[in-house]
Design a protein around this motif. Sequence first.
Motif, PDB file in Angstrom:
ATOM      1  N   LEU A  54      61.435  58.522  35.163  1.00  4.65           N
ATOM      2  CA  LEU A  54      61.908  58.224  36.510  1.00  4.65           C
ATOM      3  C   LEU A  54      61.524  59.368  37.439  1.00  4.65           C
ATOM      4  O   LEU A  54      61.664  60.541  37.084  1.00  4.65           O
ATOM      5  N   PHE A  55      61.046  59.010  38.637  1.00 10.14           N
ATOM      6  CA  PHE A  55      60.619  60.009  39.615  1.00 10.14           C
ATOM      7  C   PHE A  55      61.339  59.776  40.946  1.00 10.14           C
ATOM      8  O   PHE A  55      61.339  58.655  41.464  1.00 10.14           O
ATOM      9  N   HIS A  56      61.936  60.825  41.480  1.00 14.13           N
ATOM     10  CA  HIS A  56      62.512  60.818  42.829  1.00 14.13           C
ATOM     11  C   HIS A  56      61.671  61.753  43.693  1.00 14.13           C
ATOM     12  O   HIS A  56      61.726  62.979  43.514  1.00 14.13           O
ATOM     13  N   GLU A  57      60.907  61.184  44.602  1.00 13.47           N
ATOM     14  CA  GLU A  57      60.051  61.992  45.468  1.00 13.47           C
ATOM     15  C   GLU A  57      60.772  62.294  46.781  1.00 13.47           C
ATOM     16  O   GLU A  57      61.162  61.378  47.504  1.00 13.47           O
ATOM     17  N   TYR A  58      60.930  63.586  47.074  1.00 11.16           N
ATOM     18  CA  TYR A  58      61.657  64.026  48.266  1.00 11.16           C
ATOM     19  C   TYR A  58      60.719  64.542  49.348  1.00 11.16           C
ATOM     20  O   TYR A  58      59.608  65.019  49.057  1.00 11.16           O
ATOM     21  N   ASP A  59      61.202  64.459  50.557  1.00 13.92           N
ATOM     22  CA  ASP A  59      60.521  65.059  51.693  1.00 13.92           C
ATOM     23  C   ASP A  59      60.306  66.548  51.414  1.00 13.92           C
ATOM     24  O   ASP A  59      61.213  67.233  50.944  1.00 13.92           O
ATOM     25  N   VAL A  64      61.980  65.095  41.621  1.00 15.34           N
ATOM     26  CA  VAL A  64      62.839  65.211  40.447  1.00 15.34           C
ATOM     27  C   VAL A  64      62.322  64.244  39.388  1.00 15.34           C
ATOM     28  O   VAL A  64      62.204  63.044  39.634  1.00 15.34           O
ATOM     29  N   HIS A  65      62.003  64.790  38.225  1.00 21.11           N
ATOM     30  CA  HIS A  65      61.475  64.017  37.105  1.00 21.11           C
ATOM     31  C   HIS A  65      62.564  63.924  36.031  1.00 21.11           C
ATOM     32  O   HIS A  65      63.079  64.945  35.571  1.00 21.11           O
ATOM     33  N   VAL A  66      62.918  62.697  35.646  1.00 22.39           N
ATOM     34  CA  VAL A  66      63.990  62.467  34.668  1.00 22.39           C
ATOM     35  C   VAL A  66      63.470  61.631  33.510  1.00 22.39           C
ATOM     36  O   VAL A  66      62.803  60.611  33.723  1.00 22.39           O
ATOM     37  N   HIS A  67      63.777  62.074  32.302  1.00 19.48           N
ATOM     38  CA  HIS A  67      63.592  61.246  31.111  1.00 19.48           C
ATOM     39  C   HIS A  67      64.946  61.205  30.417  1.00 19.48           C
ATOM     40  O   HIS A  67      65.484  62.246  30.027  1.00 19.48           O
ATOM     41  N   LEU A  68      65.511  60.019  30.271  1.00 19.89           N
ATOM     42  CA  LEU A  68      66.868  59.905  29.751  1.00 19.89           C
ATOM     43  C   LEU A  68      66.978  60.243  28.276  1.00 19.89           C
ATOM     44  O   LEU A  68      68.033  60.695  27.816  1.00 19.89           O
ATOM     45  N   GLY A  69      65.901  60.047  27.504  1.00 17.66           N
ATOM     46  CA  GLY A  69      65.983  60.307  26.077  1.00 17.66           C
ATOM     47  C   GLY A  69      66.984  59.388  25.399  1.00 17.66           C
ATOM     48  O   GLY A  69      67.244  58.266  25.845  1.00 17.66           O
ATOM     49  N   LEU A  70      67.593  59.867  24.318  1.00 15.31           N
ATOM     50  CA  LEU A  70      68.513  59.036  23.537  1.00 15.31           C
ATOM     51  C   LEU A  70      69.884  58.910  24.183  1.00 15.31           C
ATOM     52  O   LEU A  70      70.565  57.895  24.028  1.00 15.31           O
ATOM     53  N   VAL A 110      65.070  65.260  29.866  1.00 16.88           N
ATOM     54  CA  VAL A 110      64.354  65.994  30.908  1.00 16.88           C
ATOM     55  C   VAL A 110      65.019  65.748  32.250  1.00 16.88           C
ATOM     56  O   VAL A 110      65.310  64.606  32.602  1.00 16.88           O
ATOM     57  N   CYS A 111      65.273  66.816  32.975  1.00 16.43           N
ATOM     58  CA  CYS A 111      65.695  66.745  34.372  1.00 16.43           C
ATOM     59  C   CYS A 111      65.129  67.998  35.024  1.00 16.43           C
ATOM     60  O   CYS A 111      65.649  69.095  34.835  1.00 16.43           O
ATOM     61  N   GLU A 112      64.048  67.837  35.767  1.00 15.67           N
ATOM     62  CA  GLU A 112      63.316  68.981  36.294  1.00 15.67           C
ATOM     63  C   GLU A 112      62.729  68.650  37.650  1.00 15.67           C
ATOM     64  O   GLU A 112      62.541  67.476  37.991  1.00 15.67           O
ATOM     65  N   VAL A 113      62.440  69.687  38.406  1.00 20.39           N
ATOM     66  CA  VAL A 113      61.735  69.521  39.674  1.00 20.39           C
ATOM     67  C   VAL A 113      60.272  69.885  39.458  1.00 20.39           C
ATOM     68  O   VAL A 113      59.958  70.937  38.893  1.00 20.39           O
ATOM     69  N   ILE A 114      59.397  68.974  39.874  1.00 16.99           N
ATOM     70  CA  ILE A 114      57.963  69.217  39.794  1.00 16.99           C
ATOM     71  C   ILE A 114      57.356  68.964  41.168  1.00 16.99           C
ATOM     72  O   ILE A 114      57.952  68.293  42.011  1.00 16.99           O
ATOM     73  N   ALA A 115      56.184  69.518  41.382  1.00 11.67           N
ATOM     74  CA  ALA A 115      55.459  69.232  42.616  1.00 11.67           C
ATOM     75  C   ALA A 115      54.909  67.814  42.553  1.00 11.67           C
ATOM     76  O   ALA A 115      54.654  67.274  41.461  1.00 11.67           O
ATOM     77  N   LYS A 116      54.717  67.204  43.710  1.00  7.46           N
ATOM     78  CA  LYS A 116      54.219  65.834  43.737  1.00  7.46           C
ATOM     79  C   LYS A 116      52.911  65.701  42.971  1.00  7.46           C
ATOM     80  O   LYS A 116      52.683  64.698  42.281  1.00  7.46           O
ATOM     81  N   ILE A 119      53.093  64.820  39.191  1.00  2.69           N
ATOM     82  CA  ILE A 119      53.416  63.475  38.709  1.00  2.69           C
ATOM     83  C   ILE A 119      52.232  62.902  37.945  1.00  2.69           C
ATOM     84  O   ILE A 119      52.388  62.280  36.884  1.00  2.69           O
ATOM     85  N   ALA A 120      51.041  63.136  38.482  1.00  3.77           N
ATOM     86  CA  ALA A 120      49.834  62.621  37.826  1.00  3.77           C
ATOM     87  C   ALA A 120      49.660  63.209  36.435  1.00  3.77           C
ATOM     88  O   ALA A 120      49.144  62.542  35.530  1.00  3.77           O
ATOM     89  N   ASP A 121      50.093  64.467  36.230  1.00 10.71           N
ATOM     90  CA  ASP A 121      49.981  65.091  34.917  1.00 10.71           C
ATOM     91  C   ASP A 121      50.890  64.400  33.906  1.00 10.71           C
ATOM     92  O   ASP A 121      50.525  64.222  32.736  1.00 10.71           O
ATOM     93  N   VAL A 122      52.097  64.019  34.345  1.00  9.75           N
ATOM     94  CA  VAL A 122      53.017  63.295  33.456  1.00  9.75           C
ATOM     95  C   VAL A 122      52.429  61.931  33.112  1.00  9.75           C
ATOM     96  O   VAL A 122      52.382  61.529  31.936  1.00  9.75           O
ATOM     97  N   ILE A 123      51.969  61.223  34.124  1.00  7.23           N
ATOM     98  CA  ILE A 123      51.441  59.875  33.917  1.00  7.23           C
ATOM     99  C   ILE A 123      50.185  59.891  33.050  1.00  7.23           C
ATOM    100  O   ILE A 123      49.953  58.956  32.266  1.00  7.23           O
TER     101      ILE A 123
END
Length: 268
Positions: A54-59, A64-70, A110-116, A119-123
């Motif tokens: 899950l990605f939340h893109e902010y101004d 914020v990149h989230v992976h819920l895991g188990l 995972v709950c982390e802040v990444i640069a926009k 996102i491409a690196d995760v994908i």
Amino acid sequence: MPEGHTLHRLARLHQRRFGRAPVRVGSPQGRFVDGAAAVDGRILRKSHAWGKHLFHEYDGGNTVHVHLGLYGTFTEFPAADVDDIPDPVGQVRMRMIGAEYGTDLRGPTVCEVIAKAEIADVIARLGPDPLRPDADPAPAWARITKSRRPIGALLMDQSIIAGIGNVYRNELLYRHRIDPFRPGIQIGADEFDAMWTDLVALMKVGVRRGKIVVVRPEDDHGAPSYREGRPRTYVYRRAGDPCRVCSTPIRTVELEGRNVFWCPHCQS
């Protein structure tokens, strides 16, 4: 572990609840303090998912990149009246509060802040997501048709297809009468195409209904589901129970760390 349809539902929900407006973000637990501060008060421009991510893109460029895991989960609460906002309960990694709603995130992998741009690196580490309108199944097929790993393992590999979990894996193979231990190189192109088309349709139902619905109407009878409130399954968590179609006992063994379920008659 939540499957891909759950993350797409969350992305849509968060877009409705918090999108295009400033969001207050904090970390009551204290493990995401710096990340929360980086986006606190910013406008949530876009919420979207790829597979189980899950990605939340902010101004301002942070995401914020989230992976819920188990164990990860979001819980929602009303926030229109600031005096009635509940105190955090338990280990809340991230709390988001908008104009009318708030949500607490607990237990993510995972709950982390990444640069926009990241996102491409995760994908890039993920396979095509059947729920995305631009999904191209060709790379998944190219990897499957060259692999000697069992198809039951390949379908769970997020680098091949993103978003499939144990329920969709087992049920998809049953619906197409494919032995989960058949090597990828023995899967025909027509079989893969049929599975992909079916998977897209099934996961869209999951997004729409919030439940994994896999049993065809003509087979939706007999023994109840493995858990109250869940739709029936053909094989998932039904080890020892009779197949809904042929009455052969369902079998289960561990395959690459996860239990696989199948009918030895229908999927022979």
